[in-house]
Design a protein around this motif. Structure first.
Motif, PDB file in Angstrom:
ATOM      1  N   ASP A 109       0.804  -1.227   0.000  1.00  9.76           N
ATOM      2  CA  ASP A 109       0.000   0.000   0.000  1.00  9.76           C
ATOM      3  C   ASP A 109       0.839   1.280   0.000  1.00  9.76           C
ATOM      4  OD1 ASP A 109       0.926  -0.639   2.534  1.00  9.76           O
ATOM      5  OD2 ASP A 109      -0.855   0.079   3.582  1.00  9.76           O
ATOM      6  N   ASN A 110       2.160   1.177  -0.018  1.00 10.47           N
ATOM      7  CA  ASN A 110       3.006   2.367  -0.029  1.00 10.47           C
ATOM      8  C   ASN A 110       3.095   2.994  -1.420  1.00 10.47           C
ATOM      9  OD1 ASN A 110       3.452   2.035   2.660  1.00 10.47           O
ATOM     10  ND2 ASN A 110       5.544   1.277   2.464  1.00 10.47           N
ATOM     11  N   HIS A 220       4.335   6.286   3.255  1.00 13.90           N
ATOM     12  CA  HIS A 220       3.622   5.230   3.954  1.00 13.90           C
ATOM     13  C   HIS A 220       2.117   5.490   3.828  1.00 13.90           C
ATOM     14  CE1 HIS A 220       2.559   2.896   7.638  1.00 13.90           C
ATOM     15  NE2 HIS A 220       3.582   2.189   7.277  1.00 13.90           N
ATOM     16  N   THR A 221       1.646   5.459   2.617  1.00 12.04           N
ATOM     17  CA  THR A 221       0.221   5.695   2.384  1.00 12.04           C
ATOM     18  C   THR A 221      -0.590   4.502   2.893  1.00 12.04           C
ATOM     19  OG1 THR A 221       0.741   4.985   0.129  1.00 12.04           O
ATOM     20  CG2 THR A 221       0.296   7.309   0.456  1.00 12.04           C
ATOM     21  N   GLN A 222      -1.834   4.757   3.256  1.00 15.64           N
ATOM     22  CA  GLN A 222      -2.709   3.690   3.729  1.00 15.64           C
ATOM     23  C   GLN A 222      -4.073   3.815   3.081  1.00 15.64           C
ATOM     24  OE1 GLN A 222      -2.086   4.508   7.945  1.00 15.64           O
ATOM     25  NE2 GLN A 222      -1.263   2.455   8.176  1.00 15.64           N
TER      26      GLN A 222
HETATM   27 MN    MN Z   1       0.705   0.073   5.122  1.00 18.41          MN
END
Ligand code: MN
Ligand code: UGA
Length: 247
Positions: A109-110, A220-222
């Motif tokens: 997800d990064n 560090h996108t979520q």
């Molecule tokens: Mn993550």
């Protein structure tokens, strides 16, 4: 130099979308070997079907988190079993005498700027660089003085020797062979610190990247968790043909 890009991933409804986006980033990177390590007992046919679409060399491994670690959902060591399996795969398949390879953990997800790959490719031993969108401070980064790492800026120090994010370092493959038993612990929050400690990393040998740690090349996108949709369809047979194959 080859980059082994290790991606832990796990089954949830966003999984295929995340891997599609990541795969299409990695398509732009040469000399990259993608290890997709899935937190499940068996490989998924959908993902086996997806991965060839990106025309990059890859290995797809299934390695589930042992059930014992799922008892406390707040302290789950996410992505450990599968990252361990990927490290073992490299130890078994990489030529021990070939030091021209670098290992990087890239979560599914990064977000990765393509310049990141140019930076990490030259890692002699261990390199570090800032990660955006981590914790309260919004960035986790080594602190640099006169070109050397002298400390760390991170919102959760937790008495860690290396308070860094999983996305904030790369290692040369030779370290895996120098420390054949070094691995990642099943301890939430301490995966990076204990792994780097097991590789006997010293502060003075860390190679700062991204213009002396002044640039953010990875985030560090979520992806927001959405509740499971309520499935009202009782029988797929009652759906029009095109939908029946989608659901
Ligand atoms: Mn993550
Ligand atoms: C999350 C939380 O937001 C952090 O606050 C927490 O510190 C962190 O987990 C943690 O448990 O260490 P994040 O690192 O973004 O942050 O967690 P995920 O992206 O869900 O997981 C990290 C990687 O492991 C991902 O590549 C994910 O696909 C994989 N993963 C996650 C698994 O393989 N299995 C899982 O059960 C969960």
């Amino acid at each position: 130099t080859l980059i082994y890009f290790i991606t832990p991933t796990y089954p949830r409804r966003e999984q295929i979308a995340e891997l599609t986006r990541l795969g299409q980033t990695l398509m732009h990177v040469s000399r990259l070997y993608w290890i997709v390590a899935d937190d499940r007992p068996d490989c998924s046919p959908q993902i086996m079907n997806l991965l060839p679409d990106f025309s990059i060399p890859y290995t797809y491994i299934a390695s589930p988190m042992p059930a014992i670690y799922k008892r406390d959902p707040d302290a789950m060591p996410r992505g450990v079993s599968n990252r361990r399996a990927a490290l073992n795969w490299i130890r078994l398949n990489h030529n021990i005498n070939d030091t021209n390879a670098v290992i990087y953990f890239g979560d599914d997800d990064n977000t990765f700027h393509l310049d990141l790959f140019k930076e990490i490719r030259t890692t002699k031993k261990i390199s570090m660089f800032p990660v955006g969108l981590v914790g309260e401070y919004g960035v986790s980064s080594p602190i640099i003085d006169k070109g050397k790492v002298v400390g760390f800026f991170d919102s959760w120090p937790a008495k860690r020797k290396f308070p860094v994010d999983m996305a904030g370092f790369a290692i040369n493959v030779q370290l895996l062979f120098k420390y054949p038993y070094a691995t990642m612990p099943y301890k939430a929050g301490f995966e990076e610190d204990r792994f780097l400690s097991a590789l006997a990393i010293r502060l003075d040998e860390i190679e700062p990247k991204a213009e002396n740690c002044t640039k953010i090349l990875v985030w560090h996108t979520q992806t927001a968790k959405k509740p499971k949709p309520i499935v009202m369809v009782k029988s797929k047979a009652s759906l029009p043909g095109s939908l029946a194959t989608l659901l």
